[in-house]
Design a protein around this motif. Sequence first.
Motif, PDB file in Angstrom:
ATOM      1  N   GLY A 168      -2.236 100.078  42.004  1.00 32.17           N
ATOM      2  CA  GLY A 168      -1.511 101.075  41.326  1.00 32.17           C
ATOM      3  C   GLY A 168      -1.982 102.070  40.364  1.00 32.17           C
ATOM      4  O   GLY A 168      -3.114 101.852  39.926  1.00 32.17           O
ATOM      5  N   LYS A 200       5.612 108.860  47.836  1.00 33.41           N
ATOM      6  CA  LYS A 200       4.902 108.335  46.571  1.00 33.41           C
ATOM      7  C   LYS A 200       5.989 108.666  45.300  1.00 33.41           C
ATOM      8  O   LYS A 200       6.181 109.817  45.415  1.00 33.41           O
ATOM      9  CB  LYS A 200       3.620 109.014  46.416  1.00 33.41           C
ATOM     10  CG  LYS A 200       2.782 108.536  47.273  1.00 33.41           C
ATOM     11  CD  LYS A 200       1.168 109.149  46.860  1.00 33.41           C
ATOM     12  CE  LYS A 200       0.154 108.768  47.808  1.00 33.41           C
ATOM     13  NZ  LYS A 200      -1.161 109.369  47.713  1.00 33.41           N
ATOM     14  N   ALA A 201       5.947 107.584  44.519  1.00 36.70           N
ATOM     15  CA  ALA A 201       6.816 107.556  43.343  1.00 36.70           C
ATOM     16  C   ALA A 201       5.967 108.757  42.259  1.00 36.70           C
ATOM     17  O   ALA A 201       4.782 108.659  42.048  1.00 36.70           O
ATOM     18  CB  ALA A 201       7.170 106.470  42.629  1.00 36.70           C
ATOM     19  N   ARG A 246       6.890 105.743  36.601  1.00 38.86           N
ATOM     20  CA  ARG A 246       6.519 104.440  36.910  1.00 38.86           C
ATOM     21  C   ARG A 246       7.487 103.522  37.196  1.00 38.86           C
ATOM     22  O   ARG A 246       7.273 102.654  38.084  1.00 38.86           O
ATOM     23  CB  ARG A 246       5.883 104.017  35.381  1.00 38.86           C
ATOM     24  CG  ARG A 246       5.342 102.637  35.217  1.00 38.86           C
ATOM     25  CD  ARG A 246       4.789 102.301  33.953  1.00 38.86           C
ATOM     26  NE  ARG A 246       4.433 100.957  33.702  1.00 38.86           N
ATOM     27  CZ  ARG A 246       5.345 100.075  33.330  1.00 38.86           C
ATOM     28  NH1 ARG A 246       6.685 100.578  33.075  1.00 38.86           N
ATOM     29  NH2 ARG A 246       5.003  98.918  33.069  1.00 38.86           N
ATOM     30  N   ASP A 280      10.093 104.119  38.971  1.00 44.59           N
ATOM     31  CA  ASP A 280      10.572 104.139  40.719  1.00 44.59           C
ATOM     32  C   ASP A 280       9.250 103.618  41.393  1.00 44.59           C
ATOM     33  O   ASP A 280       9.635 102.777  42.460  1.00 44.59           O
ATOM     34  CB  ASP A 280      10.385 105.750  40.882  1.00 44.59           C
ATOM     35  CG  ASP A 280      11.530 106.495  40.372  1.00 44.59           C
ATOM     36  OD1 ASP A 280      12.515 106.041  40.052  1.00 44.59           O
ATOM     37  OD2 ASP A 280      11.369 107.809  40.262  1.00 44.59           O
ATOM     38  N   TRP A 281       7.945 103.591  40.998  1.00 50.30           N
ATOM     39  CA  TRP A 281       6.842 102.784  41.454  1.00 50.30           C
ATOM     40  C   TRP A 281       7.017 101.302  41.561  1.00 50.30           C
ATOM     41  O   TRP A 281       7.138 100.514  42.470  1.00 50.30           O
ATOM     42  CB  TRP A 281       5.702 103.235  40.864  1.00 50.30           C
ATOM     43  CG  TRP A 281       4.512 102.415  41.350  1.00 50.30           C
ATOM     44  CD1 TRP A 281       3.867 102.632  42.512  1.00 50.30           C
ATOM     45  CD2 TRP A 281       3.744 101.166  40.697  1.00 50.30           C
ATOM     46  NE1 TRP A 281       2.865 101.671  42.783  1.00 50.30           N
ATOM     47  CE2 TRP A 281       2.833 100.817  41.736  1.00 50.30           C
ATOM     48  CE3 TRP A 281       4.097 100.873  39.378  1.00 50.30           C
ATOM     49  CZ2 TRP A 281       2.072  99.671  41.147  1.00 50.30           C
ATOM     50  CZ3 TRP A 281       3.154  99.666  39.082  1.00 50.30           C
ATOM     51  CH2 TRP A 281       2.184  99.264  39.887  1.00 50.30           C
ATOM     52  N   GLN A 324       9.887 100.571  43.909  1.00 49.41           N
ATOM     53  CA  GLN A 324       9.122 100.275  45.165  1.00 49.41           C
ATOM     54  C   GLN A 324       8.269  98.995  45.597  1.00 49.41           C
ATOM     55  O   GLN A 324       8.412  98.235  46.551  1.00 49.41           O
ATOM     56  CB  GLN A 324       8.246 101.312  45.492  1.00 49.41           C
ATOM     57  CG  GLN A 324       8.998 102.785  45.734  1.00 49.41           C
ATOM     58  CD  GLN A 324       7.989 104.046  45.721  1.00 49.41           C
ATOM     59  OE1 GLN A 324       6.940 103.777  45.925  1.00 49.41           O
ATOM     60  NE2 GLN A 324       8.732 104.992  46.249  1.00 49.41           N
ATOM     61  N   ALA A 342       4.138 105.503  50.547  1.00 55.89           N
ATOM     62  CA  ALA A 342       4.186 105.346  49.287  1.00 55.89           C
ATOM     63  C   ALA A 342       3.439 104.571  48.406  1.00 55.89           C
ATOM     64  O   ALA A 342       3.163 104.915  47.248  1.00 55.89           O
ATOM     65  CB  ALA A 342       5.860 105.038  49.021  1.00 55.89           C
ATOM     66  N   LEU A 343       3.136 103.545  49.124  1.00 51.17           N
ATOM     67  CA  LEU A 343       2.140 102.608  48.326  1.00 51.17           C
ATOM     68  C   LEU A 343       0.805 102.555  48.989  1.00 51.17           C
ATOM     69  O   LEU A 343      -0.068 101.701  48.513  1.00 51.17           O
ATOM     70  CB  LEU A 343       2.951 101.096  48.536  1.00 51.17           C
ATOM     71  CG  LEU A 343       4.067 100.892  47.866  1.00 51.17           C
ATOM     72  CD1 LEU A 343       4.692  99.421  48.132  1.00 51.17           C
ATOM     73  CD2 LEU A 343       4.281 101.204  46.379  1.00 51.17           C
TER      74      LEU A 343
END
Length: 518
Positions: free
Chosen positions: A144, A231-232, A235, A237-238, A241, A274-275
């Motif tokens: 991350g 992608k978020a 933080r 939102d991440w 996910q 996204a990740l």
Amino acid sequence: MAHIEPAKSPSSLTQSPRERLLRKINDESDLPTLGVAIAKVVEITSSGEDSVAKLAHFILADVGLTQKILRLSNTVQYRTTSGAAVTTISRSIFLLGFNTVKTSAMAMLLVDFFKDKAQAVSVRKELVRSLCASIIGREMSQRGRFPDGEEAAVAALFKNIGRILLASFDHELYSKIQKVSDGAESDSDEATKLLLGCSFERFGEMALNGWKIPDAIVQSMGPLANGELKKASYRNDWLKQVASFSDSLADLVMSGKHKSQGYADALLKKFGKALEIDQKTLEEMLIRVETETRQLAKSMNISLAVAQPEPDESQRPLGLPSEFLMKSEELVSAQESDRHPSGKPLNARDLLLAGVQDVTQMLSSEDLRLTDLILLVLETLYSSLGFRFATVCLRDLASGRYVSRVAVGEKYADRQKGFGFPVKTEADLFHLAMSNNVDVMISDAAVPKIRSLLPLWHQELLPDARSFIILPLVIQKKPLGLFYADRAVTAEEGVPADETALIKTLKSQLLAAMMRGG
């Protein structure tokens, strides 16, 4: 398509399944205690100066939790990097990593609370899914780009709490939802919403509201938008996910579907961009996740049908001849060992030797912090010799006093506050030990000659101390402080020569590190 009877609305005379369950969960007397314990662990962040000490204190206060963390530390996966048994929580944190121990501790607290509930098979199945998700979340946190990414593992651990609670508190409804969800004609989320009155995620979120879990983690349990994710930018939102991805992948692992062709197509389509994860990265991660899930489940006595790799015994710690190494299965931990009437483990010599090995390994690390080394030596003395309280006192130039810097054991926080004395030399046992640089090991503090040498502050703070040790820390004839540890009972067995030699070795290792400036 089979007819599904929906949950009754809140306005009906009969409570809906969701409301009834939430009331039942809130009435569970032990759940608030579990929530407080987990919240305490969540609050311990790796960025704090004394984070290792705080986490170690929390774990050491629970004998069962201590045993499980040590058992995990001595599994094949972690032992291959050290070659010797791990006997202290400090060493466990250093070896496994702060976030691994922290997340494992929370997982163990969850398992201990729920594993003996009725319908244990279903509950354990969901617990293992949560354990697996937390390990995936920890893997993802290392990739991350947001600060305090370690919370991703915590968020992933709690993502499945709704299913765990339902399996534990209403197994009949849990089974009904499972049966309908397993049918090809029904959508899982639709079945859950109709029968329970909301999604599992929403149910878990409502249940956790009273647990004092940080809002970011509770909010991460919420549902995501359908389709491919972007992608978020934030933080939270991440975290959402990662929690969703980890739980979904854990579900595939637990069901064995991850071994089938194209198992990850849907996951990668939704979360890949996204990740920033692709098929190769996913497969490499799954190898580690399967192994760690097995080891974590094994340490908590939960069976798991995941393939186990062959152990690699080729490595051993630097700086120690092989004849001095003890394999983990040969060593009984201090918590599980038979003891003298004083509480001292019968295998104190072996535990001290393991501590010397731990310190040797820590000294060779580039990540060495002097505060962590001090805690490791202190905990080794505390657990190996069966003390009830132990502390390290260091000289404070500003106040002109020796002040307790770290402590472990019973009532450590209160005792640490009162444990301190002036640097100015006085005719008591503490100053005599430091001025003469002599290790003091007292088996019976009630002996009049010994009693007369105890300062008033010690008699008032620890009036029931009956056996204790004082190990002065002196460099070039300058006292820096001391180790102190005691018991509330006498120790007629004393300290044999081989144990004394190992205690002196531990102290010498620390002094050498202090001379180098940590």
